[in-house]
Motif scaffolding. Structure first.
Motif, PDB file in Angstrom:
ATOM      1  N   HIS A 189     -51.792   7.985   6.436  1.00  0.00           N
ATOM      2  CA  HIS A 189     -52.183   6.933   7.381  1.00  0.00           C
ATOM      3  C   HIS A 189     -53.639   6.530   7.149  1.00  0.00           C
ATOM      4  O   HIS A 189     -53.972   5.345   7.169  1.00  0.00           O
ATOM      5  CB  HIS A 189     -52.017   7.414   8.828  1.00  0.00           C
ATOM      6  N   ILE A 190     -54.506   7.541   6.940  1.00  0.00           N
ATOM      7  CA  ILE A 190     -55.935   7.242   6.730  1.00  0.00           C
ATOM      8  C   ILE A 190     -56.094   6.320   5.525  1.00  0.00           C
ATOM      9  O   ILE A 190     -56.833   5.343   5.553  1.00  0.00           O
ATOM     10  CB  ILE A 190     -56.749   8.547   6.528  1.00  0.00           C
ATOM     11  N   GLU A 191     -55.341   6.627   4.455  1.00  0.00           N
ATOM     12  CA  GLU A 191     -55.469   5.841   3.229  1.00  0.00           C
ATOM     13  C   GLU A 191     -54.961   4.402   3.419  1.00  0.00           C
ATOM     14  O   GLU A 191     -55.522   3.464   2.887  1.00  0.00           O
ATOM     15  CB  GLU A 191     -54.636   6.537   2.149  1.00  0.00           C
ATOM     16  N   TYR A 192     -53.886   4.253   4.186  1.00  0.00           N
ATOM     17  CA  TYR A 192     -53.199   2.958   4.245  1.00  0.00           C
ATOM     18  C   TYR A 192     -53.601   2.063   5.415  1.00  0.00           C
ATOM     19  O   TYR A 192     -53.398   0.856   5.353  1.00  0.00           O
ATOM     20  CB  TYR A 192     -51.678   3.157   4.263  1.00  0.00           C
ATOM     21  N   VAL A 193     -54.159   2.652   6.487  1.00  0.00           N
ATOM     22  CA  VAL A 193     -54.265   1.858   7.722  1.00  0.00           C
ATOM     23  C   VAL A 193     -55.096   0.576   7.556  1.00  0.00           C
ATOM     24  O   VAL A 193     -54.647  -0.503   7.979  1.00  0.00           O
ATOM     25  CB  VAL A 193     -54.711   2.732   8.929  1.00  0.00           C
ATOM     26  N   MET A 194     -56.253   0.661   6.908  1.00  0.00           N
ATOM     27  CA  MET A 194     -57.084  -0.551   6.801  1.00  0.00           C
ATOM     28  C   MET A 194     -56.462  -1.621   5.879  1.00  0.00           C
ATOM     29  O   MET A 194     -56.400  -2.794   6.259  1.00  0.00           O
ATOM     30  CB  MET A 194     -58.530  -0.214   6.384  1.00  0.00           C
ATOM     31  N   PRO A 195     -55.976  -1.232   4.668  1.00  0.00           N
ATOM     32  CA  PRO A 195     -55.305  -2.257   3.840  1.00  0.00           C
ATOM     33  C   PRO A 195     -54.103  -2.902   4.530  1.00  0.00           C
ATOM     34  O   PRO A 195     -53.859  -4.103   4.369  1.00  0.00           O
ATOM     35  CB  PRO A 195     -54.852  -1.481   2.590  1.00  0.00           C
ATOM     36  N   ILE A 196     -53.363  -2.119   5.318  1.00  0.00           N
ATOM     37  CA  ILE A 196     -52.170  -2.672   6.002  1.00  0.00           C
ATOM     38  C   ILE A 196     -52.605  -3.673   7.087  1.00  0.00           C
ATOM     39  O   ILE A 196     -51.986  -4.721   7.274  1.00  0.00           O
ATOM     40  CB  ILE A 196     -51.338  -1.511   6.623  1.00  0.00           C
ATOM     41  N   ILE A 197     -53.702  -3.359   7.791  1.00  0.00           N
ATOM     42  CA  ILE A 197     -54.202  -4.289   8.818  1.00  0.00           C
ATOM     43  C   ILE A 197     -54.618  -5.605   8.151  1.00  0.00           C
ATOM     44  O   ILE A 197     -54.291  -6.696   8.621  1.00  0.00           O
ATOM     45  CB  ILE A 197     -55.398  -3.663   9.588  1.00  0.00           C
ATOM     46  N   LYS A 198     -55.317  -5.482   7.028  1.00  0.00           N
ATOM     47  CA  LYS A 198     -55.779  -6.676   6.317  1.00  0.00           C
ATOM     48  C   LYS A 198     -54.566  -7.514   5.874  1.00  0.00           C
ATOM     49  O   LYS A 198     -54.550  -8.735   6.041  1.00  0.00           O
ATOM     50  CB  LYS A 198     -56.641  -6.278   5.107  1.00  0.00           C
ATOM     51  N   GLU A 199     -53.554  -6.824   5.350  1.00  0.00           N
ATOM     52  CA  GLU A 199     -52.360  -7.545   4.890  1.00  0.00           C
ATOM     53  C   GLU A 199     -51.653  -8.235   6.064  1.00  0.00           C
ATOM     54  O   GLU A 199     -51.139  -9.355   5.920  1.00  0.00           O
ATOM     55  CB  GLU A 199     -51.412  -6.557   4.196  1.00  0.00           C
ATOM     56  N   ALA A 200     -51.639  -7.567   7.219  1.00  0.00           N
ATOM     57  CA  ALA A 200     -50.976  -8.160   8.398  1.00  0.00           C
ATOM     58  C   ALA A 200     -51.709  -9.435   8.822  1.00  0.00           C
ATOM     59  O   ALA A 200     -51.075 -10.455   9.133  1.00  0.00           O
ATOM     60  CB  ALA A 200     -50.926  -7.160   9.541  1.00  0.00           C
ATOM     61  N   LEU A 201     -53.045  -9.397   8.821  1.00  0.00           N
ATOM     62  CA  LEU A 201     -53.825 -10.589   9.198  1.00  0.00           C
ATOM     63  C   LEU A 201     -53.637 -11.700   8.165  1.00  0.00           C
ATOM     64  O   LEU A 201     -53.400 -12.862   8.515  1.00  0.00           O
ATOM     65  CB  LEU A 201     -55.315 -10.227   9.325  1.00  0.00           C
ATOM     66  N   ASP A 202     -53.705 -11.323   6.872  1.00  0.00           N
ATOM     67  CA  ASP A 202     -53.574 -12.321   5.797  1.00  0.00           C
ATOM     68  C   ASP A 202     -52.197 -12.985   5.834  1.00  0.00           C
ATOM     69  O   ASP A 202     -52.074 -14.204   5.718  1.00  0.00           O
ATOM     70  CB  ASP A 202     -53.789 -11.670   4.421  1.00  0.00           C
ATOM     71  N   THR A 203     -51.146 -12.164   5.979  1.00  0.00           N
ATOM     72  CA  THR A 203     -49.782 -12.699   5.999  1.00  0.00           C
ATOM     73  C   THR A 203     -49.584 -13.649   7.187  1.00  0.00           C
ATOM     74  O   THR A 203     -48.908 -14.676   7.078  1.00  0.00           O
ATOM     75  CB  THR A 203     -48.746 -11.543   6.060  1.00  0.00           C
ATOM     76  N   ALA A 204     -50.199 -13.291   8.322  1.00  0.00           N
ATOM     77  CA  ALA A 204     -50.074 -14.132   9.525  1.00  0.00           C
ATOM     78  C   ALA A 204     -50.972 -15.367   9.440  1.00  0.00           C
ATOM     79  O   ALA A 204     -50.898 -16.246  10.310  1.00  0.00           O
ATOM     80  CB  ALA A 204     -50.435 -13.313  10.758  1.00  0.00           C
ATOM     81  N   LYS A 205     -51.845 -15.393   8.415  1.00  0.00           N
ATOM     82  CA  LYS A 205     -52.806 -16.486   8.231  1.00  0.00           C
ATOM     83  C   LYS A 205     -53.710 -16.648   9.460  1.00  0.00           C
ATOM     84  O   LYS A 205     -53.944 -17.757   9.963  1.00  0.00           O
ATOM     85  CB  LYS A 205     -52.092 -17.810   7.904  1.00  0.00           C
ATOM     86  N   VAL A 206     -54.176 -15.493   9.955  1.00  0.00           N
ATOM     87  CA  VAL A 206     -55.159 -15.506  11.041  1.00  0.00           C
ATOM     88  C   VAL A 206     -56.315 -14.581  10.661  1.00  0.00           C
ATOM     89  O   VAL A 206     -56.166 -13.720   9.784  1.00  0.00           O
ATOM     90  CB  VAL A 206     -54.571 -15.039  12.401  1.00  0.00           C
ATOM     91  N   SER A 207     -57.451 -14.759  11.308  1.00  0.00           N
ATOM     92  CA  SER A 207     -58.567 -13.848  11.083  1.00  0.00           C
ATOM     93  C   SER A 207     -58.739 -13.011  12.350  1.00  0.00           C
ATOM     94  O   SER A 207     -58.134 -13.309  13.390  1.00  0.00           O
ATOM     95  CB  SER A 207     -59.843 -14.632  10.790  1.00  0.00           C
ATOM     96  N   LEU A 208     -59.588 -12.006  12.268  1.00  0.00           N
ATOM     97  CA  LEU A 208     -59.831 -11.138  13.428  1.00  0.00           C
ATOM     98  C   LEU A 208     -60.352 -11.944  14.618  1.00  0.00           C
ATOM     99  O   LEU A 208     -60.056 -11.636  15.775  1.00  0.00           O
ATOM    100  CB  LEU A 208     -60.835 -10.047  13.021  1.00  0.00           C
ATOM    101  N   ASP A 209     -61.101 -13.027  14.305  1.00  0.00           N
ATOM    102  CA  ASP A 209     -61.628 -13.897  15.371  1.00  0.00           C
ATOM    103  C   ASP A 209     -60.512 -14.503  16.230  1.00  0.00           C
ATOM    104  O   ASP A 209     -60.696 -14.749  17.415  1.00  0.00           O
ATOM    105  CB  ASP A 209     -62.416 -15.074  14.754  1.00  0.00           C
TER     106      ASP A 209
END
Ligand code: KG4
Ligand code: ZN
Length: 336
Positions: A51-71
């Motif tokens: 989980h430690i290894e994957y959590v940040m890349p997976i979050i980034k992929e979820a935002l990118d796929t949804a075409k939204v930013s954290l803002d």
């Protein structure tokens, strides 16, 4: 309104973006099943490290796929229990860090409530009240869903969960983890009436479950055949075991439905992917005139989208968490 949701309670690292509670913009799932398979089940320490290894890349992929930013995100939902403590902590820590750094409200989500809410994603027309049967690797529960934030636990298992029994029997028969899909496949070629296995707590209006006696009966049957030097028909064992579990789940759900005067029945959790269970539940519901729902297969097992849906409805009710949110491995269903 956009919800970013994280799920790391067991062996899936998942992040999702949900729009207005019910529309999936992204649902990224990284499964660790192949890693744990060689050990015959989930190894908690390995799960946490993955989980430690994957959590940040997976979050980034979820935002990118949804075409939204954290803002664009309005709030962050995260599973904080029940589950493996080390695994939960990774998601909780990541969600708290993002909440603090990006100044976004945090919502702590109960994993089992998330499983039930997966149905709102698959069925846009579904609304409470209904009765839910939640069957996963760690839990078997009958829950009355009175409203989006009002639940009542009617009964749960005293010992093994239904999925756990599938997994343990498959392991003893030499099939890889997770055992549920293996047993279902095997059972297709078997005779469900070949062996009679016992049903526990089947008195009327008893909404508790117990699967450890059934598990022991199946294991005893296998050992006895081996000791006698006799072979057994694996497909018959799988079909007879599966039939016993399915009948127990359906009978208790129908009893609970008439007791609680439910009109809709909802299936949830990993075991709801089982075709024999959903067919039998559907048939029983049709006979009684109840509407029947279950999530799409990808939303039956652990995923971030279901956590996002639950988080949205908690946020609507103003149920936010603060940065003291901690992992709760034995978190009960709370929504009352
Ligand atoms: O909900 P889930 O993904 O994780 C937990 O929260 O536990 O459920 C995993 C469980 C495992 O025990 C797995 O064997 C079971 O769901 N499962 C199945 C099937 N697919 C997954 N059990 C029976 N038949 C299936 N097709
Ligand atoms: Zn689960």
């Amino acid at each position: 309104m956009y919800t970013l949701a994280l799920e790391t309670s067991c062996d899936e690292t998942s992040a999702a973006v949900i729009e207005d509670g019910r529309h999936i913009r992204s649902n990224i799932i990284s499964t660790q099943v192949p890693i744990h398979r060689k050990f015959g089940g989930v190894v908690p320490e390995i799960a946490s490290r993955q989980h430690i290894e994957y959590v940040m890349p997976i979050i980034k992929e979820a935002l990118d796929t949804a075409k939204v930013s954290l803002d664009d995100i309005d709030h962050i939902g995260v599973t904080y229990g029940p589950g493996l403590v080390g695994a939960l902590l990774v998601g909780v820590a990541a969600a708290k860090a993002i909440s603090f750094a990006a100044d976004k409200p945090l919502v702590g989500v109960n994993h089992m409530e998330g499983h039930i809410f997966a149905n709102f994603l698959s069925h846009p027309e579904l609304e409470p009240p209904f009765l839910a049967l939640v069957v996963s690797g760690g839990h078997t529960q009958l829950v009355q869903i009175n409203d989006y934030n009002s639940f009542k636990l009617m009964g749960q298992t005293r010992d093994d969960a239904a999925g756990e029994a599938f997994d343990k029997i498959a392991r003893v028969m030499g099939y890889p983890y997770p055992g549920g899909p293996q047993i279902e496949k095997l059972a297709k070629d078997g005779n469900p009436d070949a062996i009679e296995f016992p049903k526990a707590l089947h008195e009327r209006h008893n909404f508790e479950f117990s699967f450890s006696g059934l598990k022991s009966a199946v294991l005893n049957y296998l050992h006895t055949q081996e000791q006698r030097g006799e072979s057994y028909n694996a497909a018959d064992v799988a079909a007879s075991f599966q039939k016993t579990v399915v009948e127990t789940l359906v009978e208790k759900t129908m009893d609970a439905a008439s007791y609680s005067k439910a009109k809709k029945i909802v299936l949830a959790g990993g075991v709801s992917a089982n075709g024999c269970l959903s067919d039998a539940m559907q048939e029983a519901c049709e006979k009684k005139g109840y509407a029947f729902y279950r999530p799409d297969p990808i939303l039956c097992t652990d995923n971030g989208a279901m956590i996002g849906c639950r988080a949205y409805y908690m946020a609507q009710a103003g149920r936010f968490a603060d940065l003291t949110l901690n992992a709760k491995p034995a978190l009960p269903i709370t929504g009352e």
